[in-house]
Design an enzyme around this catalytic site. Sequence first.
Site, PDB file in Angstrom:
ATOM      1  N   GLN A 191       0.760  -1.179  -0.009  1.00  0.00           N
ATOM      2  CA  GLN A 191      -0.022   0.062   0.165  1.00  0.00           C
ATOM      3  C   GLN A 191       0.920   1.422  -0.025  1.00  0.00           C
ATOM      4  OE1 GLN A 191      -2.681  -2.213   3.272  1.00  0.00           O
ATOM      5  NE2 GLN A 191      -3.403   0.057   3.113  1.00  0.00           N
ATOM      6  N   PHE A 222      -6.015  -3.901   3.348  1.00  0.00           N
ATOM      7  CA  PHE A 222      -6.805  -3.536   4.800  1.00  0.00           C
ATOM      8  C   PHE A 222      -5.878  -3.120   5.847  1.00  0.00           C
ATOM      9  CE2 PHE A 222      -8.866  -7.267   2.452  1.00  0.00           C
ATOM     10  CZ  PHE A 222     -10.007  -6.721   1.848  1.00  0.00           C
ATOM     11  N   GLU A 226       0.023  -1.947   4.652  1.00  0.00           N
ATOM     12  CA  GLU A 226       0.547  -0.179   4.804  1.00  0.00           C
ATOM     13  C   GLU A 226       2.116  -0.237   5.241  1.00  0.00           C
ATOM     14  OE1 GLU A 226      -2.092   2.282   6.793  1.00  0.00           O
ATOM     15  OE2 GLU A 226      -0.571   3.854   7.362  1.00  0.00           O
ATOM     16  N   ARG A 304      -4.657   7.598  16.881  1.00  0.00           N
ATOM     17  CA  ARG A 304      -6.083   7.477  16.175  1.00  0.00           C
ATOM     18  C   ARG A 304      -7.141   6.998  17.341  1.00  0.00           C
ATOM     19  NH1 ARG A 304      -9.301   8.479  11.765  1.00  0.00           N
ATOM     20  NH2 ARG A 304      -7.315   9.173  10.341  1.00  0.00           N
ATOM     21  N   ARG A 336      -7.837  -1.682   8.834  1.00  0.00           N
ATOM     22  CA  ARG A 336      -9.091  -0.913   8.662  1.00  0.00           C
ATOM     23  C   ARG A 336      -9.686  -0.213   9.939  1.00  0.00           C
ATOM     24  NH1 ARG A 336     -13.223  -3.501   4.294  1.00  0.00           N
ATOM     25  NH2 ARG A 336     -13.755  -1.474   3.241  1.00  0.00           N
ATOM     26  N   THR A 434      -3.568  11.390  10.612  1.00  0.00           N
ATOM     27  CA  THR A 434      -3.578  12.357  11.796  1.00  0.00           C
ATOM     28  C   THR A 434      -2.231  12.951  11.984  1.00  0.00           C
ATOM     29  OG1 THR A 434      -2.813  10.382  13.234  1.00  0.00           O
ATOM     30  CG2 THR A 434      -5.258  10.786  13.367  1.00  0.00           C
ATOM     31  N   ALA A 503      -5.647   5.336   5.461  1.00  0.00           N
ATOM     32  CA  ALA A 503      -6.540   6.404   6.179  1.00  0.00           C
ATOM     33  C   ALA A 503      -7.912   7.042   5.554  1.00  0.00           C
ATOM     34  CB  ALA A 503      -5.681   7.649   6.557  1.00  0.00           C
ATOM     35  N   GLU A 707     -12.909   3.262   5.519  1.00  0.00           N
ATOM     36  CA  GLU A 707     -12.893   2.300   6.774  1.00  0.00           C
ATOM     37  C   GLU A 707     -14.108   2.798   7.876  1.00  0.00           C
ATOM     38  OE1 GLU A 707      -8.971   4.799   7.412  1.00  0.00           O
ATOM     39  OE2 GLU A 707      -8.269   3.116   8.437  1.00  0.00           O
TER      40      GLU A 707
HETATM   41  N1  MTE Z   1     -11.436  -2.636   0.294  1.00  0.00           N
HETATM   42  C1  MTE Z   1     -10.822  -3.579  -0.362  1.00  0.00           C
HETATM   43  N2  MTE Z   1     -11.697  -4.468  -1.460  1.00  0.00           N
HETATM   44  N3  MTE Z   1      -9.581  -4.179  -0.049  1.00  0.00           N
HETATM   45  C2  MTE Z   1      -8.678  -3.649   0.828  1.00  0.00           C
HETATM   46  O1  MTE Z   1      -7.603  -3.831   0.997  1.00  0.00           O
HETATM   47  N4  MTE Z   1      -8.748  -1.439   2.294  1.00  0.00           N
HETATM   48  C3  MTE Z   1      -9.487  -0.641   3.169  1.00  0.00           C
HETATM   49  C4  MTE Z   1     -10.437  -0.089   2.550  1.00  0.00           C
HETATM   50  N5  MTE Z   1     -11.152  -0.644   1.605  1.00  0.00           N
HETATM   51  C5  MTE Z   1      -9.198  -2.300   1.459  1.00  0.00           C
HETATM   52  C6  MTE Z   1     -10.541  -1.883   1.111  1.00  0.00           C
HETATM   53  C7  MTE Z   1      -8.475   0.455   4.240  1.00  0.00           C
HETATM   54  S1  MTE Z   1      -7.912  -0.352   5.463  1.00  0.00           S
HETATM   55  C8  MTE Z   1      -8.554   1.554   3.616  1.00  0.00           C
HETATM   56  S2  MTE Z   1      -7.384   2.541   4.472  1.00  0.00           S
HETATM   57  C9  MTE Z   1      -9.022   1.854   2.488  1.00  0.00           C
HETATM   58  O2  MTE Z   1      -9.612   1.032   1.737  1.00  0.00           O
HETATM   59  C10 MTE Z   1      -7.811   2.542   1.434  1.00  0.00           C
HETATM   60  O3  MTE Z   1      -8.395   3.030  -0.027  1.00  0.00           O
HETATM   61  P1  MTE Z   1      -9.062   4.509  -0.010  1.00  0.00           P
HETATM   62  O4  MTE Z   1      -8.240   5.290   0.784  1.00  0.00           O
HETATM   63  O5  MTE Z   1      -9.023   4.713  -1.379  1.00  0.00           O
HETATM   64  O6  MTE Z   1     -10.383   4.387   0.519  1.00  0.00           O
HETATM   65  N1  LUZ Z   2      -2.259   5.501   8.585  1.00  0.00           N
HETATM   66  C1  LUZ Z   2      -1.467   6.521   8.827  1.00  0.00           C
HETATM   67  C2  LUZ Z   2      -3.560   5.479   8.660  1.00  0.00           C
HETATM   68  O1  LUZ Z   2      -0.231   6.921   8.848  1.00  0.00           O
HETATM   69  N2  LUZ Z   2      -2.148   7.511   9.481  1.00  0.00           N
HETATM   70  C3  LUZ Z   2      -3.489   7.663   9.864  1.00  0.00           C
HETATM   71  O2  LUZ Z   2      -4.089   8.498  10.390  1.00  0.00           O
HETATM   72  C4  LUZ Z   2      -3.979   6.422   9.429  1.00  0.00           C
HETATM   73  N3  LUZ Z   2      -5.534   6.494   9.678  1.00  0.00           N
HETATM   74  C5  LUZ Z   2      -6.038   5.505   8.991  1.00  0.00           C
HETATM   75  C6  LUZ Z   2      -5.541   4.437   8.615  1.00  0.00           C
HETATM   76  N4  LUZ Z   2      -4.233   4.265   8.419  1.00  0.00           N
HETATM   77 MO1  MOS Z   3      -6.083   1.497   5.890  1.00  0.00          MO
HETATM   78  S1  MOS Z   3      -5.927   0.566   8.057  1.00  0.00           S
HETATM   79  O1  MOS Z   3      -5.737   2.865   6.361  1.00  0.00           O
HETATM   80  O2  MOS Z   3      -4.659   0.704   5.220  1.00  0.00           O
END
Ligand code: MTE
Ligand code: LUZ
Ligand code: MOS
Length: 767
Positions: A191, A222, A226, A304, A336, A434, A503, A707
């Site tokens: 990610q 998910f 990251e 967070r 997430r 954050t 995030a 999330e």
């Molecule tokens: N949806 C799918 N299908 N697969 C994923 O890995 N990750 C989640 C969410 N939805 C995820 C998902 C998480 S943890 C985050 S932070 C957001 O997608 C990231 O994507 P976005 O910032 O484009 O919403």
């Molecule tokens: N990652 C991060 C995150 O580095 N900072 C954040 O605030 C955060 N919030 C949600 C998911 N990933």
């Molecule tokens: Mo989502 S926990 O911010 O990858």
Amino acid sequence: MKNYDWIQHVRGESLFVDDITPPEGTLHAAVFSSPIAHGKIINLDLEIAKKLNDVIEIFTAKDIPGENQIGAIIPDEQLLADGILDFCGQPIAIVVAKDNFSAHQAVKQIKLEFQEYSAVTDAREAFQKGQLIIPPQTFSLGDADSAWKDCDLIVEGTAESGGQEHIYLETQGSFAFPVEGGGIKIISSTQAPTTVQRAAARILNLPMNKVEVDVLRLGGGFGGKEDQATAWACMTALAAFKLKRPVKIILNRQEDIRMTGKRHPYSSDFKIGLTKEGKILAYEVTFYQNAGAAADLATAILDRTLFHCTNSYFIPNVKATAYCCKTNLPPNTAFRGFGGPQGMFVIESAIYKAAEKLGVDPMVIQEKNLLSEDDEFPYGQKTKYCMARPSWKKAIGKYNLGEMKNQVEKFNLENKIFKKGLALMPICFGISFTNTMLNQANALVHVYTDGSIGISTGAIEMGQGVNMKLRQVAATIFSVDISRVKIETTNTSRAANTSATAASSGADLNGKAVQIACNNILERLIKSAQQELKSNETDQIEVKDEIVYLNGNQTELTWNILVQKSYAKRTSLSSQAHYATPGIHFDKSKVKGEPFAYHVYGTAIIQVTVDCLRGTYEIDFVKVVHDFGKSMNPIIDRSQAEGAIMQGIGWMTIEEVIYTKYGKLLTDSMSTYKVPDVYFTPKEIEVDFLDNPNPSAAIFNSKAIGEPPLMYGIGIYFSLCNAIKAFRSNAEIKNSAPMTNEKLLLMLYEPAGQNLKRKLKNKMTVK
Ligand code: MTE
Ligand code: LUZ
Ligand code: MOS
């Protein structure tokens, strides 16, 4: 506006790291890791393994040309352990062989001699031993200490929430190959390509410009990728760099579950004070976060937790303290919600306990304390266009809560063994990293001479549909058909210094950067159309559906002709743009500021039916009213909401991460770690779009969705509690998620657990 990726997925055409046709001579890596949770390496014997057929080389810490360090926030995590072993599954050596099977065979032949130390797996025990990764953090509002005396009721208690394994479909993996000039190219399932680039450069002692990271898409992240895709990418980079050959690593499911971190388990103490009418006056909470053996993202996750410790309630006096506790478990990581759910479970537990004491339904307290306009969060930010009350109101009205309650009551009167439970779960989630610094993104947009468009950003497609949204942004700005827009791979050479796609802000940050870049190009195209049409400055020129209009009248200029004419006039058809979320700030010394661009709100109603004989349960429905802003892609957004709700429910119910007291993971496969399947899915999930036309910092006012809906899942815990109490009004409710069937059964019959047989018999003879 169907997500194009979905079509490719069901056809099996989408490519993942393991699908890339490897060049001839590609080698395969496997990891030898620590069998103990805590100890010291005495001797590592690689001789037998090295002599096996098809084994090329085995790398250990001493082979690292740069720094043996992959900690992204705090440098406390070695790529390969060379002295102290801190968790089961900690990588020690990388075996590189001609094929995957041989690499794994060789791993089994590595002999490790170690001295074992006692392991700490519990956060509170680590806290008592002073094992903190950073000093304690405190958020406060008002004066909790002096507010207690005004309370009619004060309730204290503890709440526990468990870990959660990501179970992304695509396991961790990476593929790296040497490139000319001593550099390295890495294809990674991450990610955060920049995080991988930075870490690999550090490991290899190379400048960042000699490490190129490329990502096509992930089979889910998910949060699990990251930070924790980095190690595997660095391993292949190291091996490819040393051997001058392509090297690939794909973890199998068991390795992945064993070696990677999960959602952080928390153990928390709370104290909540209310008036007899149910108004919350004060809340004090202490979080013990089980970080595992290294910081990873734990400190940001803990932040967070604090930001969301009051969920969607206004509480005038708050004191929240958080401890980041180092244990001998694999470093836990983003998942997430990123600590938000853990914080929100505790306030919900506190409200539940208070409601028990007041003799009211928890929803009475919940409703009374919902955020209103201009209410202050413990971190100083005030609500704006607050949808906490509107979403609550709409949910209970639209779904007819009164009727639901009647039905549940009736059912519970008529049934002895089966009991229904109903609970509401409001959510409030702040959008923005954050850490303010991370709220920036860039985009590179090319319009080709045939009118097609290519876009590069830092966004990672992981199933959440961000690429589709970026395509929509470009297609909307240029007013061209979406089929003209292609999203390129995410590549550090085209999008530099990017933040993780995390995030929930991937679409916002990268979408806004794409918007700026497209507008730059459009401006030039309009100017060129002006010259072409010999119009003067007061004339209105616009592109609509691939046709150029002059003062509202169609001209002979089409998108294609305009692009070609502009190119002929030597106009740049490319633009690079940068976006940084405006207005946000946070003062770490004062622990106050406006860290979030906006908040996302909503309310869920969850109903369950418990079989009080077996401790099993079914989910009748989850009905939600969610604040999408103005969704730019309702199909994607609805599916995100549904997926997140299921993931939240799984975390609260059947997903249980179990380590032995020696730090060995017992739940390391899909047969011992249960995730929701189709049978467990609620009979009904209804997601209603709350009409919210208020302006926000979201791209096209389409609010972040990734999330926030996960936290609706928390409501199921309290639905189950209510069902338990319907069966046995004096049952002692424990705030200890997940509510597995075993735990639920015990709660139904404890403390008379030993009399369980007799009790069951009585119940059964009632009818
Ligand atoms: N949806 C799918 N299908 N697969 C994923 O890995 N990750 C989640 C969410 N939805 C995820 C998902 C998480 S943890 C985050 S932070 C957001 O997608 C990231 O994507 P976005 O910032 O484009 O919403
Ligand atoms: N990652 C991060 C995150 O580095 N900072 C954040 O605030 C955060 N919030 C949600 C998911 N990933
Ligand atoms: Mo989502 S926990 O911010 O990858």
